[in-house]
Design a protein around this motif. Structure first.
Motif, PDB file in Angstrom:
ATOM      1  N   TYR A 265     -15.482 -29.400   9.215  1.00  0.00           N
ATOM      2  CA  TYR A 265     -15.704 -30.003  10.256  1.00  0.00           C
ATOM      3  C   TYR A 265     -16.898 -29.315  10.673  1.00  0.00           C
ATOM      4  O   TYR A 265     -17.205 -28.339  10.668  1.00  0.00           O
ATOM      5  CB  TYR A 265     -14.405 -29.086  11.158  1.00  0.00           C
ATOM      6  N   ARG A 266     -17.679 -30.272  11.149  1.00  0.00           N
ATOM      7  CA  ARG A 266     -19.021 -29.785  11.256  1.00  0.00           C
ATOM      8  C   ARG A 266     -19.121 -28.789  12.198  1.00  0.00           C
ATOM      9  O   ARG A 266     -18.630 -28.909  13.756  1.00  0.00           O
ATOM     10  CB  ARG A 266     -20.305 -31.263  11.565  1.00  0.00           C
ATOM     11  N   ASP A 279     -16.928 -18.858  14.994  1.00  0.00           N
ATOM     12  CA  ASP A 279     -16.265 -17.930  14.237  1.00  0.00           C
ATOM     13  C   ASP A 279     -15.037 -16.604  14.464  1.00  0.00           C
ATOM     14  O   ASP A 279     -13.750 -16.582  14.009  1.00  0.00           O
ATOM     15  CB  ASP A 279     -17.373 -16.255  13.180  1.00  0.00           C
ATOM     16  N   LEU A 280     -14.893 -17.228  15.920  1.00  0.00           N
ATOM     17  CA  LEU A 280     -13.991 -16.283  16.429  1.00  0.00           C
ATOM     18  C   LEU A 280     -12.890 -17.655  16.808  1.00  0.00           C
ATOM     19  O   LEU A 280     -11.631 -17.267  16.015  1.00  0.00           O
ATOM     20  CB  LEU A 280     -14.770 -15.824  17.812  1.00  0.00           C
ATOM     21  N   ALA A 281     -13.401 -19.085  16.661  1.00  0.00           N
ATOM     22  CA  ALA A 281     -12.071 -19.613  17.160  1.00  0.00           C
ATOM     23  C   ALA A 281     -11.176 -19.652  15.676  1.00  0.00           C
ATOM     24  O   ALA A 281      -9.705 -20.245  15.341  1.00  0.00           O
ATOM     25  CB  ALA A 281     -12.761 -21.242  17.304  1.00  0.00           C
ATOM     26  N   PHE A 347      -5.337 -25.341  21.373  1.00  0.00           N
ATOM     27  CA  PHE A 347      -6.238 -24.746  21.011  1.00  0.00           C
ATOM     28  C   PHE A 347      -7.495 -25.082  22.331  1.00  0.00           C
ATOM     29  O   PHE A 347      -7.724 -23.969  23.069  1.00  0.00           O
ATOM     30  CB  PHE A 347      -7.176 -23.999  19.765  1.00  0.00           C
ATOM     31  N   ALA A 348      -7.772 -26.674  22.109  1.00  0.00           N
ATOM     32  CA  ALA A 348      -8.797 -26.626  22.443  1.00  0.00           C
ATOM     33  C   ALA A 348      -8.638 -26.573  24.556  1.00  0.00           C
ATOM     34  O   ALA A 348      -9.693 -26.688  24.591  1.00  0.00           O
ATOM     35  CB  ALA A 348      -8.935 -28.200  21.975  1.00  0.00           C
ATOM     36  N   ARG A 416     -14.903 -29.081  21.469  1.00  0.00           N
ATOM     37  CA  ARG A 416     -16.195 -29.872  20.752  1.00  0.00           C
ATOM     38  C   ARG A 416     -15.972 -29.745  19.779  1.00  0.00           C
ATOM     39  O   ARG A 416     -16.771 -31.600  19.238  1.00  0.00           O
ATOM     40  CB  ARG A 416     -17.759 -29.172  22.019  1.00  0.00           C
ATOM     41  N   HIS A 417     -15.517 -29.460  18.480  1.00  0.00           N
ATOM     42  CA  HIS A 417     -15.920 -29.840  17.582  1.00  0.00           C
ATOM     43  C   HIS A 417     -14.654 -29.639  16.054  1.00  0.00           C
ATOM     44  O   HIS A 417     -14.818 -30.487  15.136  1.00  0.00           O
ATOM     45  CB  HIS A 417     -16.763 -28.679  16.463  1.00  0.00           C
ATOM     46  N   LEU A 418     -13.369 -29.006  16.868  1.00  0.00           N
ATOM     47  CA  LEU A 418     -12.244 -28.601  15.923  1.00  0.00           C
ATOM     48  C   LEU A 418     -11.537 -30.262  16.135  1.00  0.00           C
ATOM     49  O   LEU A 418     -10.742 -30.657  17.207  1.00  0.00           O
ATOM     50  CB  LEU A 418     -11.295 -27.949  16.069  1.00  0.00           C
TER      51      LEU A 418
END
Length: 447
Positions: A265-266, A279-281, A347-348, A416-418
């Motif tokens: 994932y970017r 990093d925490l996610a 999670f999101a 936003r990213h995952l």
């Protein structure tokens, strides 16, 4: 002396003092008299991101060439002198830098400094066609042993190429291609060294049981006369707009021990608050046996024998979130992927619990403290902060920034990213074979 002191900072009892020689070499010294050892660490601001099409692998090839002798140290002498003095040493290459390091008994620091200065200043006098051919074969054999002939061995290379466009400086990994290694000439190697192995393109950290004044005098003595080089080209821009804009997928049928789901994932650039949140996610989602994905896939569903999610921090390009799930016998990858996406969506929406947040921050803090607890780890972190962010002092305060991140920031960066439209997916379908492991992004010299 031709040096200037620039600043000093303190964090948790650890201090670092910066200097710059007249030739541009940045120096960071950190005193620590706990044990009678010291680390010498040298980062050159050159990695695979600086390579051009058709000449990939030169940064990693040079990491090997740097151990093959210089003006006053022939053959395998660098290893022999360091190990004979009771020290250890190595070197590694990544997308963004090449580093070399020695950990020595405190009274042998001068030897390590002399050795590093000798090869920085005089490697080209010893670099000939025979040496180049020899180390090119070593690197090609390393590629075969660690990548091409290992189960899942090319996963990182494949995913990186999928996550970054073909003309992007991070599209290829540090190992380089066989064809490009064959194409590299002695002239290519010499030009590469002149361009990047200059004092003004390097950071030297010395950490441990040292006398700073005497250490700085040695550094001036051995490095001070090496000329600077002004011909370094501006590296290509690694930034990318937004996310990937859609999923990229590849199915690989190979001789691997089990089905696997891997994805990249970017994520935000290293050095940002958003990267710390990411990093925490990933720590909550896949950082160990208490993580959500391990609990769901390995413990509850028993659909996987292992599930991990980690962050490859990159400063000059979007970082990569690396998902790696090995399937249990007979389980289809589709079922695993559905479960992963359910966990990411949950999670999101809701983010981490207070307990998960506390545990993830404690885990990252412990890892940071472990790195700074050894002289070699601290020297590496100081060099990293200086080369990538221009501020070695930030290495001593990095954990404070992680502990300031809120649960909402962690939820938000995941939302936003995952996402399925921001990932490269690699699915392995086995044709039979033995177990193995995927490589990491660094290429390392094996002492």
């Amino acid at each position: 002396m031709g040096h200037t002191a620039t600043s000093e900072a303190e964090s948790g009892g650890l201090t670092a003092t910066e200097y710059r020689l007249a030739n541009g070499l940045r120096v960071v010294l950190s005193e620590d008299h706990l044990t009678p050892v010291a680390a010498v660490c040298l980062w050159y601001d050159v990695g695979s991101r600086h390579e051009v099409a058709g000449r990939t692998g030169l940064a990693h090839l040079f990491e090997h060439l740097m151990f093959q002798g210089s003006a006053q140290v022939t053959g395998n002498g660098h290893f022999e002198l360091v190990q004979g003095a009771g020290g250890s040493l190595n070197g590694t290459t990544s997308f963004e830098r090449t580093n070399y390091f020695e950990t020595m008994p405190a009274h042998q620091v001068e030897l390590a400094l002399w050795l590093e200065a000798d090869r920085m200043g005089s490697l080209l006098t010893a670099l000939d066609q025979e040496c180049l051919d020899n180390q090119r074969d070593v690197v090609k054999n390393e590629r075969r042993q660690r990548y091409d002939n290992v189960p899942y061995g090319t996963a990182f290379e494949r995913l990186t190429a999928m996550a970054y466009p073909g003309d992007h400086p991070y599209h290829h990994t540090p190992i380089g291609s066989m064809a490009d290694l064959d194409a590299a000439s002695l002239e290519d190697a010499q030009a590469f060294f002149r361009t990047y192995y200059a004092p003004n393109n390097a950071v030297l950290a010395v950490v441990g049981d040292i006398d700073p004044e005497r250490t700085l005098a040695w550094i001036e003595k051995y490095f001070g006369s090496i000329p600077a080089h002004s011909g370094k080209p501006t590296p290509r821009d690694g930034s990318l707009p937004g996310g990937m804009g859609g999923e990229v997928r590849e199915v690989v049928a190979e001789d691997v021990p089990s089905r696997a789901l891997m994805a990249a994932y970017r994520l935000p650039h290293d050095g940002t608050r958003e990267a710390d949140a990411a990093d925490l996610a990933l720590t909550v989602l896949g950082g160990g046996e208490s993580s959500r994905l391990h609990n769901r896939l390995v413990r509850r569903d028993r659909s996987a024998v292992g599930a991990g999610f980690g962050l490859l921090r990159l400063a000059g390009a979007p970082s990569l979130g690396w998902l790696d799930v090995k399937a249990s016998s007979g389980v289809e990858v589709g079922a695993i992927e559905t479960a992963v996406d359910e966990e990411l969506a949950r999670f999101a929406e809701h983010g981490p619990t207070a307990e998960e947040m506390e545990r993830a921050q404690a885990q990252l803090e412990r890892e940071w403290l472990d790195r700074l607890a050894t002289v070699g780890g601290r020297a590496d972190e100081l060099c990293r902060a200086a080369v990538l962010f221009g501020d070695p002092q930030s290495a001593l305060t990095a954990v404070k920034r992680v502990l300031e991140v809120t649960a909402e920031e962690v939820r938000s960066v995941a939302a936003r990213h995952l996402r399925p439209d921001n990932r490269a997916v690699l699915v392995y379908e086995p044709t039979g074979g033995d177990a193995g492991s995927a490589p990491v992004e660094e290429e390392g010299e094996n002492a």
